[in-house]
Design a protein around this motif. Structure first.
Motif, PDB file in Angstrom:
ATOM      1  N   ILE A  82       3.214  -7.998   2.665  1.00 53.82           N
ATOM      2  CA  ILE A  82       4.241  -8.677   3.658  1.00 53.82           C
ATOM      3  C   ILE A  82       4.633 -10.052   3.255  1.00 53.82           C
ATOM      4  O   ILE A  82       5.717 -10.478   2.999  1.00 53.82           O
ATOM      5  CB  ILE A  82       3.896  -8.400   5.068  1.00 53.82           C
ATOM      6  N   ALA A  83       3.568 -10.738   2.846  1.00 58.54           N
ATOM      7  CA  ALA A  83       3.672 -12.212   2.585  1.00 58.54           C
ATOM      8  C   ALA A  83       4.363 -12.393   1.130  1.00 58.54           C
ATOM      9  O   ALA A  83       5.024 -13.252   0.796  1.00 58.54           O
ATOM     10  CB  ALA A  83       2.416 -13.061   2.659  1.00 58.54           C
ATOM     11  N   GLY A  84       4.104 -11.385   0.396  1.00 52.63           N
ATOM     12  CA  GLY A  84       4.835 -11.433  -0.872  1.00 52.63           C
ATOM     13  C   GLY A  84       6.240 -10.714  -0.902  1.00 52.63           C
ATOM     14  O   GLY A  84       6.831 -10.614  -2.148  1.00 52.63           O
ATOM     15  N   GLY A  85       6.649 -10.427   0.200  1.00 54.93           N
ATOM     16  CA  GLY A  85       8.105 -10.075   0.216  1.00 54.93           C
ATOM     17  C   GLY A  85       8.442  -8.540   0.452  1.00 54.93           C
ATOM     18  O   GLY A  85       9.485  -8.432   0.555  1.00 54.93           O
ATOM     19  N   GLU A  86       7.155  -7.829   0.482  1.00 55.72           N
ATOM     20  CA  GLU A  86       7.418  -6.268   0.741  1.00 55.72           C
ATOM     21  C   GLU A  86       7.637  -6.104   1.989  1.00 55.72           C
ATOM     22  O   GLU A  86       7.198  -6.813   3.070  1.00 55.72           O
ATOM     23  CB  GLU A  86       6.151  -5.537   0.227  1.00 55.72           C
ATOM     24  N   ASP A  87       8.862  -5.094   2.418  1.00 56.27           N
ATOM     25  CA  ASP A  87       9.232  -4.771   3.691  1.00 56.27           C
ATOM     26  C   ASP A  87       7.800  -4.113   4.384  1.00 56.27           C
ATOM     27  O   ASP A  87       7.102  -3.539   3.732  1.00 56.27           O
ATOM     28  CB  ASP A  87      10.359  -3.978   3.879  1.00 56.27           C
ATOM     29  N   SER A  88       8.039  -4.291   5.679  1.00 58.97           N
ATOM     30  CA  SER A  88       6.835  -3.627   6.609  1.00 58.97           C
ATOM     31  C   SER A  88       6.665  -2.011   6.271  1.00 58.97           C
ATOM     32  O   SER A  88       5.387  -1.715   6.250  1.00 58.97           O
ATOM     33  CB  SER A  88       7.100  -4.067   8.188  1.00 58.97           C
ATOM     34  N   LEU A  89       7.751  -1.350   6.397  1.00 60.70           N
ATOM     35  CA  LEU A  89       7.402  -0.050   6.317  1.00 60.70           C
ATOM     36  C   LEU A  89       6.771   0.377   4.784  1.00 60.70           C
ATOM     37  O   LEU A  89       5.793   1.259   4.912  1.00 60.70           O
ATOM     38  CB  LEU A  89       8.927   0.772   6.377  1.00 60.70           C
ATOM     39  N   SER A  90       7.167  -0.314   3.706  1.00 56.69           N
ATOM     40  CA  SER A  90       6.586  -0.062   2.464  1.00 56.69           C
ATOM     41  C   SER A  90       5.349  -0.409   2.329  1.00 56.69           C
ATOM     42  O   SER A  90       4.358   0.086   1.806  1.00 56.69           O
ATOM     43  CB  SER A  90       7.514  -0.560   1.495  1.00 56.69           C
ATOM     44  N   ALA A  91       4.931  -1.621   3.302  1.00 59.17           N
ATOM     45  CA  ALA A  91       3.753  -2.233   3.067  1.00 59.17           C
ATOM     46  C   ALA A  91       2.818  -1.368   3.646  1.00 59.17           C
ATOM     47  O   ALA A  91       1.444  -1.011   3.323  1.00 59.17           O
ATOM     48  CB  ALA A  91       3.658  -3.711   3.629  1.00 59.17           C
ATOM     49  N   ILE A  92       2.996  -0.617   5.102  1.00 57.87           N
ATOM     50  CA  ILE A  92       2.089   0.128   5.671  1.00 57.87           C
ATOM     51  C   ILE A  92       1.761   1.428   4.964  1.00 57.87           C
ATOM     52  O   ILE A  92       0.812   1.934   5.048  1.00 57.87           O
ATOM     53  CB  ILE A  92       3.112   0.387   7.021  1.00 57.87           C
ATOM     54  N   SER A  93       2.775   1.964   3.977  1.00 55.79           N
ATOM     55  CA  SER A  93       2.680   3.252   3.157  1.00 55.79           C
ATOM     56  C   SER A  93       1.303   3.073   2.442  1.00 55.79           C
ATOM     57  O   SER A  93       0.947   3.922   1.875  1.00 55.79           O
ATOM     58  CB  SER A  93       3.687   3.532   2.653  1.00 55.79           C
ATOM     59  N   HIS A  94       0.808   1.766   1.978  1.00 61.42           N
ATOM     60  CA  HIS A  94      -0.358   1.689   1.306  1.00 61.42           C
ATOM     61  C   HIS A  94      -1.433   1.466   2.007  1.00 61.42           C
ATOM     62  O   HIS A  94      -2.479   1.339   1.177  1.00 61.42           O
ATOM     63  CB  HIS A  94      -0.047   0.260   0.268  1.00 61.42           C
ATOM     64  N   VAL A  95      -1.601   1.313   3.281  1.00 62.37           N
ATOM     65  CA  VAL A  95      -2.782   1.549   4.117  1.00 62.37           C
ATOM     66  C   VAL A  95      -3.608   2.748   3.669  1.00 62.37           C
ATOM     67  O   VAL A  95      -3.078   3.841   4.000  1.00 62.37           O
ATOM     68  CB  VAL A  95      -2.576   1.183   5.531  1.00 62.37           C
ATOM     69  N   ARG A  96      -4.810   2.601   3.361  1.00 67.81           N
ATOM     70  CA  ARG A  96      -5.692   3.848   2.895  1.00 67.81           C
ATOM     71  C   ARG A  96      -6.324   4.519   4.163  1.00 67.81           C
ATOM     72  O   ARG A  96      -6.856   5.664   4.100  1.00 67.81           O
ATOM     73  CB  ARG A  96      -6.702   3.329   1.845  1.00 67.81           C
ATOM     74  N   LEU A  97      -6.662   3.764   5.291  1.00 63.01           N
ATOM     75  CA  LEU A  97      -7.086   4.246   6.435  1.00 63.01           C
ATOM     76  C   LEU A  97      -6.068   5.026   7.070  1.00 63.01           C
ATOM     77  O   LEU A  97      -5.135   4.466   7.799  1.00 63.01           O
ATOM     78  CB  LEU A  97      -7.861   3.162   7.397  1.00 63.01           C
ATOM     79  N   GLY A  98      -6.159   6.420   7.228  1.00 62.02           N
ATOM     80  CA  GLY A  98      -5.093   7.161   7.969  1.00 62.02           C
ATOM     81  C   GLY A  98      -4.837   6.977   9.437  1.00 62.02           C
ATOM     82  O   GLY A  98      -3.736   6.738   9.822  1.00 62.02           O
ATOM     83  N   ALA A  99      -5.987   6.518  10.186  1.00 61.81           N
ATOM     84  CA  ALA A  99      -5.834   6.313  11.567  1.00 61.81           C
ATOM     85  C   ALA A  99      -4.943   4.934  11.726  1.00 61.81           C
ATOM     86  O   ALA A  99      -4.291   4.848  12.769  1.00 61.81           O
ATOM     87  CB  ALA A  99      -7.187   6.090  12.337  1.00 61.81           C
ATOM     88  N   VAL A 100      -5.381   3.934  10.910  1.00 61.71           N
ATOM     89  CA  VAL A 100      -4.869   2.704  10.936  1.00 61.71           C
ATOM     90  C   VAL A 100      -3.198   2.701  10.467  1.00 61.71           C
ATOM     91  O   VAL A 100      -2.517   2.258  11.162  1.00 61.71           O
ATOM     92  CB  VAL A 100      -5.448   1.628  10.025  1.00 61.71           C
ATOM     93  N   GLN A 101      -2.840   3.457   9.676  1.00 60.08           N
ATOM     94  CA  GLN A 101      -1.612   3.500   9.178  1.00 60.08           C
ATOM     95  C   GLN A 101      -0.843   4.322  10.438  1.00 60.08           C
ATOM     96  O   GLN A 101       0.189   3.984  10.469  1.00 60.08           O
ATOM     97  CB  GLN A 101      -1.365   4.363   7.850  1.00 60.08           C
ATOM     98  N   ASP A 102      -1.265   5.354  10.852  1.00 56.54           N
ATOM     99  CA  ASP A 102      -0.853   6.099  11.900  1.00 56.54           C
ATOM    100  C   ASP A 102      -0.452   5.077  13.269  1.00 56.54           C
ATOM    101  O   ASP A 102       0.747   5.182  13.600  1.00 56.54           O
ATOM    102  CB  ASP A 102      -1.550   7.310  12.640  1.00 56.54           C
ATOM    103  N   ARG A 103      -1.505   4.336  13.445  1.00 61.15           N
ATOM    104  CA  ARG A 103      -1.139   3.336  14.622  1.00 61.15           C
ATOM    105  C   ARG A 103      -0.011   2.435  14.367  1.00 61.15           C
ATOM    106  O   ARG A 103       0.658   2.177  15.053  1.00 61.15           O
ATOM    107  CB  ARG A 103      -2.772   2.500  14.947  1.00 61.15           C
ATOM    108  N   LEU A 104       0.110   1.768  13.009  1.00 60.20           N
ATOM    109  CA  LEU A 104       0.930   1.024  12.721  1.00 60.20           C
ATOM    110  C   LEU A 104       2.293   1.535  12.624  1.00 60.20           C
ATOM    111  O   LEU A 104       3.271   1.069  13.221  1.00 60.20           O
ATOM    112  CB  LEU A 104       0.721   0.262  11.194  1.00 60.20           C
ATOM    113  N   ARG A 105       2.653   2.877  12.200  1.00 61.24           N
ATOM    114  CA  ARG A 105       3.726   3.533  12.136  1.00 61.24           C
ATOM    115  C   ARG A 105       4.241   3.879  13.640  1.00 61.24           C
ATOM    116  O   ARG A 105       5.346   3.783  14.032  1.00 61.24           O
ATOM    117  CB  ARG A 105       3.644   4.819  11.439  1.00 61.24           C
TER     118      ARG A 105
END
Length: 111
Positions: A82-105
């Motif tokens: 996100i600091a590098g300019g990627e939007d939040s939705l795209s940045a979240i899609s790279h999260v490898r821990l499924g439970a964390v990605q689900d909570r963020l979404r």
């Protein structure tokens, strides 16, 4: 780049960028803070694993250290993207821990 929240009714919505001059710097600094916590957890876990009796007695708790280290690492990577300019939705899609990605979404859908 900062993004406005998305409606819970619009799952395919794209964030609407707005200007926040401190967003990138703050995300990068927070990533550094989390990285420092991760490194300290890793060092502590190594010390504890080095004690055979402790490691044998507290294996499940030591696995929690491993999860916390992975979780912190994923948060660091997310903030850096996100600091590098990627939007939040795209940045979240790279999260490898499924439970964390689900909570963020889920958190983003709540807005």
């Amino acid at each position: 780049m900062s993004c406005l929240p998305i409606s819970s009714h619009d799952h395919d919505a794209r964030p609407v960028p707005s200007y926040d001059p401190f967003s990138g710097v703050l995300h990068a600094v927070m990533a550094g803070e989390l990285r420092e916590m991760r490194d300290k957890l890793e060092a502590l876990a190594e010390v504890l694993v080095g004690d055979e009796h402790f490691a044998a007695s507290y294996l499940e708790q030591l696995q929690t250290f491993d999860y916390l280290i992975q979780h912190a690492d994923e948060c660091v990577n997310l903030l850096e993207r996100i600091a590098g300019g990627e939007d939040s939705l795209s940045a979240i899609s790279h999260v490898r821990l499924g439970a964390v990605q689900d909570r963020l979404r889920t958190a983003l859908r709540g807005y």
